[in-house]
Design an enzyme around this catalytic site. Sequence first.
Site, PDB file in Angstrom:
ATOM      1  CG  HIS A  22      -1.799   1.189   1.311  1.00 58.73           C
ATOM      2  ND1 HIS A  22      -2.077   1.803   2.495  1.00 58.73           N
ATOM      3  CD2 HIS A  22      -2.462   1.877   0.361  1.00 58.73           C
ATOM      4  CE1 HIS A  22      -2.880   2.831   2.278  1.00 58.73           C
ATOM      5  NE2 HIS A  22      -3.131   2.890   0.983  1.00 58.73           N
ATOM      6  CG  ASP A  30       7.127   8.767 -22.800  1.00 60.32           C
ATOM      7  OD1 ASP A  30       8.374   8.726 -22.642  1.00 60.32           O
ATOM      8  OD2 ASP A  30       6.481   9.826 -22.733  1.00 60.32           O
ATOM      9  NE  ARG A 109      11.341  18.590 -19.020  1.00 60.75           N
ATOM     10  CZ  ARG A 109      12.667  18.551 -18.863  1.00 60.75           C
ATOM     11  NH1 ARG A 109      13.290  17.407 -18.807  1.00 60.75           N
ATOM     12  NH2 ARG A 109      13.365  19.666 -18.780  1.00 60.75           N
ATOM     13  CE1 TYR A 131       5.491  17.060 -21.505  1.00 64.00           C
ATOM     14  CE2 TYR A 131       4.699  17.304 -23.755  1.00 64.00           C
ATOM     15  CZ  TYR A 131       5.523  17.719 -22.720  1.00 64.00           C
ATOM     16  OH  TYR A 131       6.369  18.777 -22.903  1.00 64.00           O
ATOM     17  CG  ASN A 133       6.674   9.559 -19.123  1.00 63.85           C
ATOM     18  OD1 ASN A 133       7.089   8.479 -19.495  1.00 63.85           O
ATOM     19  ND2 ASN A 133       7.130  10.711 -19.605  1.00 63.85           N
TER      20      ASN A 133
END
Length: 141
Positions: A22, A30, A109, A131, A133
Amino acid sequence: MLKGIPPIISPDLIKILMEMGHGDEIVLADGNFPAASHSSRLINAHGHGVSEFLSAILEFFPLDTYVTFPVLLMDTVEGDERNPAIWKNYEDIFKKMSDFPVKIEKLERTDFYERSKSAYAIIATSERAQYANIILKKGVL
């Protein structure tokens, strides 16, 4: 082969997902992401895209309901497309596969890169969309 496990999920990946507890996080990266330099637990998933893994993982991976944002995206850089099409794809996947409305936070980023270094593992895909990710925080059953 096992019943109910999507074939895109490798033995190494199922082991990682089962080891996670947890609050642990996993990055679906990517093709442009510097995955190898950001994790000691790297799953090579070249030949597949992030959306494929997101759909497969969410079949059995509980998202954390104890945090405001169980999902994090890498935010766009000024001058780039503000809402990449792949984000809409992710929203559609969450609507279809989640039992609750999933709130998504966007990280700058460099903050995303730093956060990725502390993730339990990174799945390095061949995703070509920019983008793409995404970080998932594991919940409880």
